[in-house]
Write an enzyme that holds these catalytic residues in place. Sequence first.
Site, PDB file in Angstrom:
ATOM      1  N   HIS A   1      27.782   9.042  44.499  1.00  0.00           N
ATOM      2  CA  HIS A   1      29.066   8.454  44.110  1.00  0.00           C
ATOM      3  C   HIS A   1      29.856   7.930  45.311  1.00  0.00           C
ATOM      4  O   HIS A   1      30.828   7.210  45.144  1.00  0.00           O
ATOM      5  CB  HIS A   1      29.903   9.469  43.307  1.00  0.00           C
ATOM      6  CG  HIS A   1      30.588  10.517  44.118  1.00  0.00           C
ATOM      7  ND1 HIS A   1      30.116  11.808  44.237  1.00  0.00           N
ATOM      8  CD2 HIS A   1      31.736  10.492  44.860  1.00  0.00           C
ATOM      9  CE1 HIS A   1      30.930  12.517  44.986  1.00  0.00           C
ATOM     10  NE2 HIS A   1      31.914  11.738  45.383  1.00  0.00           N
TER      11      HIS A   1
ATOM     12  N   ASP B   1      23.409  13.652  42.120  1.00  0.00           N
ATOM     13  CA  ASP B   1      24.446  12.932  42.864  1.00  0.00           C
ATOM     14  C   ASP B   1      24.130  12.915  44.362  1.00  0.00           C
ATOM     15  O   ASP B   1      24.986  13.171  45.211  1.00  0.00           O
ATOM     16  CB  ASP B   1      25.832  13.558  42.613  1.00  0.00           C
ATOM     17  CG  ASP B   1      26.965  12.674  43.125  1.00  0.00           C
ATOM     18  OD1 ASP B   1      26.739  11.461  43.324  1.00  0.00           O
ATOM     19  OD2 ASP B   1      28.071  13.200  43.363  1.00  0.00           O
TER      20      ASP B   1
ATOM     21  N   GLY C   1      37.158  12.268  50.146  1.00  0.00           N
ATOM     22  CA  GLY C   1      36.592  11.912  51.448  1.00  0.00           C
ATOM     23  C   GLY C   1      35.698  12.995  52.004  1.00  0.00           C
ATOM     24  O   GLY C   1      34.879  12.750  52.889  1.00  0.00           O
TER      25      GLY C   1
ATOM     26  N   SER D   1      33.489  14.433  50.142  1.00  0.00           N
ATOM     27  CA  SER D   1      32.214  14.293  49.431  1.00  0.00           C
ATOM     28  C   SER D   1      31.119  13.812  50.379  1.00  0.00           C
ATOM     29  O   SER D   1      31.302  12.852  51.134  1.00  0.00           O
ATOM     30  CB  SER D   1      32.368  13.301  48.284  1.00  0.00           C
ATOM     31  OG  SER D   1      33.234  13.799  47.301  1.00  0.00           O
TER      32      SER D   1
END
Length: 336
Positions: free
Chosen positions: A190, A222, A288, A290
């Site tokens: 993502h 993900d 941020g 992630s």
Amino acid sequence: MLEIYTKTYPNSNATLLKNFVVKFLHWIEIYLPKLFKPINMSPKVIFIGDIKHHEFLFLYFLSSLGCDICYMNPKEDIANLFPDIATYSTLYKCTTLYSAEVSIPEFIAATEKEQAISPSKPHMIFQSPPSNTANRKQSPVNAGELSYEQLAGLSNAVVMIKVYDEENKIMCGGSGVIIHSSGYILTNLHVVGGGHYYSVIYENDTQEYLTDKFIKYHQLYDLAIIKVDKNCAPLTLKTDDNLVRGQKIVAIGSPLGLFNSFSDGIVSGFRDIDNIPMIQFTAPISNGSSGGALLDMFGRLVGLITGGFDKGQNLNLAVPADKIYEFAQNFIEHSN
């Protein structure tokens, strides 16, 4: 001593190295005059209790100058804690000689601060501050754990990613983890999905590296991998499965664009989110973060930070190491 330090901590940055040097010079200023001023005596040092690696190196330094050093620790795992003991000194196991705990006289239990400001005899006795041994026994693992300063040095293997569209405008930003020295970076799908190209920023490097190499992704986990033309030491992936609830962890990422912020917390649970196993943890993160690193106290990558619940506080999630390995095993550089 600097050579030994850099070999032991190859990922240390300039700030950690500077802190080590300043600390070492401070100890030299305090203790060497007291040990070597009476030149007709053979200086001796006794260190009792838990010891940090910087202190161990200082004892070795004193030994190389001619001091007789005796370090006593009732724990049997000291050789595992500092493997270089076998290289630089002689280890004697004496714990089986005693049927009861040895009481330490009160005059030995002075803190470093007290010793620094009070007169001392040439035959000095050092004593590290007492630790909570009861809590240590309850911890699943202790030997070889890194300090927070040492863990922060692993930020060299965590990057900030900016994602650009076809019009060269920034779409979003996030973090990434180096998993191979040839430039392979693990992040969240993502974060990089839909990007036209990416800008990658490394710690202690003023250059911004551009790439459009989108290597692989996994929509359910993900996860995604991009590649940059830069060599850098990777993090080690934790491959065993003994991560437990309550275990201490640290998070490194770039929340709100604050490059490589460092926070700590614990593993608070294990959840199935849409039938995908996730690690729940308490270390503070924000947008941020992630794609950032979730590390155990040994500096191993135990999870990739994915996100959290906006309606709660510190209810954060990470993809566990076993799913990372399933996805990226062909790209992971094995250090063992």
